[in-house]
Write a protein that holds these residues in place. Structure first.
Motif, short mmCIF file in Angstrom:
data_model
loop_
_atom_site.label_atom_id
_atom_site.label_comp_id
_atom_site.label_asym_id
_atom_site.label_seq_id
_atom_site.Cartn_x
_atom_site.Cartn_y
_atom_site.Cartn_z
N PRO A 1 -22.49 11.23 -50.16
CA PRO A 1 -23.92 11.05 -49.82
C PRO A 1 -24.27 11.36 -48.38
N ASN A 2 -23.30 11.35 -47.47
CA ASN A 2 -23.59 11.55 -46.04
C ASN A 2 -23.43 13.00 -45.60
N LEU A 3 -23.15 13.89 -46.53
CA LEU A 3 -22.87 15.28 -46.18
C LEU A 3 -24.10 15.94 -45.54
N LYS A 4 -23.88 16.49 -44.32
CA LYS A 4 -24.97 17.16 -43.59
C LYS A 4 -24.77 18.67 -43.55
N ILE A 5 -23.52 19.10 -43.35
CA ILE A 5 -23.22 20.54 -43.26
C ILE A 5 -22.19 20.87 -44.33
N PHE A 6 -22.52 21.84 -45.17
CA PHE A 6 -21.69 22.20 -46.32
C PHE A 6 -21.43 23.71 -46.26
N ASP A 7 -20.18 24.08 -45.97
CA ASP A 7 -19.79 25.49 -45.81
C ASP A 7 -18.72 25.81 -46.84
N ILE A 8 -19.07 26.60 -47.86
CA ILE A 8 -18.13 26.87 -48.95
C ILE A 8 -18.01 28.37 -49.22
N HIS A 9 -16.82 28.76 -49.70
CA HIS A 9 -16.52 30.14 -50.03
C HIS A 9 -16.27 30.25 -51.54
N GLY A 10 -16.50 31.46 -52.04
CA GLY A 10 -16.30 31.87 -53.42
C GLY A 10 -15.93 30.85 -54.46
N ALA A 11 -14.66 30.39 -54.48
CA ALA A 11 -14.14 29.58 -55.58
C ALA A 11 -14.89 28.26 -55.73
N MET A 12 -15.14 27.58 -54.63
CA MET A 12 -15.83 26.29 -54.70
C MET A 12 -17.28 26.48 -55.16
N PHE A 13 -17.93 27.53 -54.68
CA PHE A 13 -19.29 27.81 -55.11
C PHE A 13 -19.33 28.12 -56.61
N ALA A 14 -18.36 28.91 -57.07
CA ALA A 14 -18.29 29.24 -58.49
C ALA A 14 -18.07 27.99 -59.33
N ALA A 15 -17.26 27.04 -58.83
CA ALA A 15 -17.00 25.81 -59.57
C ALA A 15 -18.26 24.95 -59.70
N LEU A 16 -19.12 24.98 -58.68
CA LEU A 16 -20.37 24.23 -58.74
C LEU A 16 -21.42 24.90 -59.62
N CYS A 17 -21.15 26.17 -59.97
CA CYS A 17 -22.15 26.97 -60.70
C CYS A 17 -21.83 27.11 -62.18
N GLN A 18 -20.93 26.29 -62.70
CA GLN A 18 -20.63 26.36 -64.14
C GLN A 18 -21.85 25.94 -64.95
N LYS A 19 -21.92 26.41 -66.20
CA LYS A 19 -23.14 26.27 -66.98
C LYS A 19 -23.53 24.82 -67.27
N ASN A 20 -22.53 23.89 -67.28
CA ASN A 20 -22.85 22.50 -67.59
C ASN A 20 -23.15 21.67 -66.35
N SER A 21 -22.97 22.28 -65.17
CA SER A 21 -23.07 21.51 -63.93
C SER A 21 -24.47 20.95 -63.70
N LEU A 22 -25.49 21.68 -64.11
CA LEU A 22 -26.87 21.26 -63.86
C LEU A 22 -27.62 20.92 -65.15
N LYS A 23 -26.87 20.56 -66.18
CA LYS A 23 -27.49 20.37 -67.50
C LYS A 23 -28.35 19.11 -67.53
N ASN A 24 -27.82 18.02 -66.99
CA ASN A 24 -28.53 16.74 -67.09
C ASN A 24 -28.78 16.17 -65.69
N VAL A 25 -29.75 16.73 -65.01
CA VAL A 25 -30.09 16.26 -63.66
C VAL A 25 -31.25 15.29 -63.76
N ASP A 26 -31.02 14.08 -63.28
CA ASP A 26 -32.06 13.05 -63.27
C ASP A 26 -33.18 13.48 -62.33
N SER A 27 -34.39 13.24 -62.71
CA SER A 27 -35.54 13.66 -61.90
C SER A 27 -35.59 12.93 -60.55
#
Length: 419
Positions: free
Chosen positions: A318-344
């Motif tokens: 929750p305290n993350l201010k600066i987030f610097d990621i390359h290829g593999a980690m970004f791809a892992a966050l972008c899987q099709k189920n990752s954003l399926k059930n986001v609470d409003s």
């Protein structure tokens, strides 16, 4: 200068430390010559004695200049010297020296093994040192040192070391607060126990299979390169942590609680997923995260990252201010189920800056959804930089993806930039 009081002249000339300039000042005037012994610092550049004549040696000249100083506190010697020369200087000035920096040249000089005493053993004469920096060191046998109780800073750059020799050397420096070992090869199992250590930078050269066990309850800054197994159990004070292995794999990380950790950097070609997930789980309070790990997998097979849930990740950091990621980690966050059930009501409360390096146009739709979600839920987001790195442009999908990124930037001009 002639009209100035002696004390002022002494103060001005005491700031001159280059040995060649010190020698020149002795020839200007008697007042200058009488003031030079009050210098506290001497520096001998690498090439200062390249053109010696009349059979004079660098050892003799260094000894002559060192002996002219009343109380030498800082000595830097990059020019060639022998162990006998070093022993003579330190016998004369060792008791007053606080900072010593030497280019040992043990790695390239094959005759150093026959020197008795060795250059390393000569250092014992400067037992009041507070800072010691050594370049080009060969430490295959334990140096015969008593305790350097005043030594706070130790830096060794470009060295061939043996496990036992390093352990014995560190045992003689129990009060270190800063330890730097850069470009060190030959180590396999490293044990470091330094109760006062706060800053530690370790760079082990080789196959990347070295193991490290560090006991330092006051450690605040730790940077490790070239280890496959890393164990640091006492981490209550640790604020900055950087772990990398450019030559091998990181199999295991064993850390205590990382409640004080603010900045985490993990880099390398391949990390075992257990190691990645464990360090991310422990570092729940971080403010700055840098990730550049290309693959996971326990053995020879290189595997992509498993899916990482977008919402869970930011809720657990929750305290993350600066987030610097390359290829593999970004791809892992972008899987099709990752954003399926986001609470409003979901938000990313502290995120201010994101840097994302994109290398592939695959799963373009999911990647765009993730970028849009960062802007949507990052209520404090000030900057989102997208770096396009090494993406092959010969396929239409790359053109389409880049077009989407340009559109995304146009829609969020104040936040988004493309590099």
């Amino acid at each position: 200068m002639d009209s100035l009081p002696d004390a002022v002249v002494q103060y001005i000339l005491s700031t001159i430390n280059n040995a060649k300039d010190v020698a020149s000042c002795n020839c200007v005037a008697k007042k200058w010559k009488d003031s030079m012994p009050y210098s506290k610092s001497l520096y001998f550049p690498r090439s200062i004695f390249d053109n010696l004549r009349n059979g004079r040696t660098s050892d003799d000249i260094v000894m002559q200049i060192v002996s002219s100083i009343f109380r030498l506190e800082h000595l830097v010697v990059y020019c060639p010297f022998t162990s006998a020369g070093l022993a003579s200087w330190l016998l004369l000035a060792g008791s007053s020296l606080k900072n010593l920096e030497l280019r040992m040249d043990n790695l390239v000089d094959q005759n150093t093994t026959s020197e008795n005493p060795s250059k390393l053993e000569c250092l014992q004469a400067a037992r009041n040192l507070e800072s010691l920096k050594l370049w080009s060191v060969r430490m295959e046998h334990s140096p015969k040192w008593d305790a350097f109780k005043a030594l706070k800073d130790l830096e060794i750059v470009g060295a061939k070391l043996e496990d036992l020799a390093l352990a014995e050397a560190l045992r003689a420096t129990p009060n270190l607060t800063h330890l730097v070992l850069l470009g060190c090869e030959g180590l396999r199992t490293v044990w470091i126990e330094l109760l006062h250590l706060k800053h530690c930078n370790l760079d082990f050269y080789g196959s990347g299979s070295c193991s490290l066990t560090l006991t330092a309850p006051n450690i605040e800054y730790l940077e490790v390169q070239g280890c496959s197994l890393i164990r640091v159990r006492e981490t209550n004070c640790l604020k900055n942590l950087s772990l990398a292995n450019s030559a091998g794999r990181v199999y295991m990380v064993d850390f205590g609680k990382l409640m004080a950790l603010e900045s985490l950097s993990i880099r390398g070609v391949q990390w075992c997923w257990d190691a990645i997930s464990k360090i991310l789980q422990l570092a729940s309070e971080i403010k700055h995260l840098y990730m550049k790990v290309e693959f996971t997998g326990d053995f020879e097979v290189l595997l992509p990252f498993p899916e990482i849930d977008f919402v869970d990740f930011f809720k657990t950091h929750p305290n993350l201010k600066i987030f610097d990621i390359h290829g593999a980690m970004f791809a892992a966050l972008c899987q099709k189920n990752s954003l399926k059930n986001v609470d409003s009501s979901f938000t990313i409360p502290c995120l201010e800056e994101v840097v994302i390096t994109v290398r592939s146009p695959l799963n373009a739709e999911q990647k765009m959804n993730t970028l849009e979600s960062l802007v949507k839920f990052g209520k404090k987001l000030k900057k989102l930089r997208i770096r396009i790195l090494g993406m092959k442009s010969g396929h239409s999908s790359a053109d389409d993806f880049f077009e989407e990124i340009c559109r995304f930037r146009y829609m969020n001009q104040k936040l988004v930039s493309i590099e």
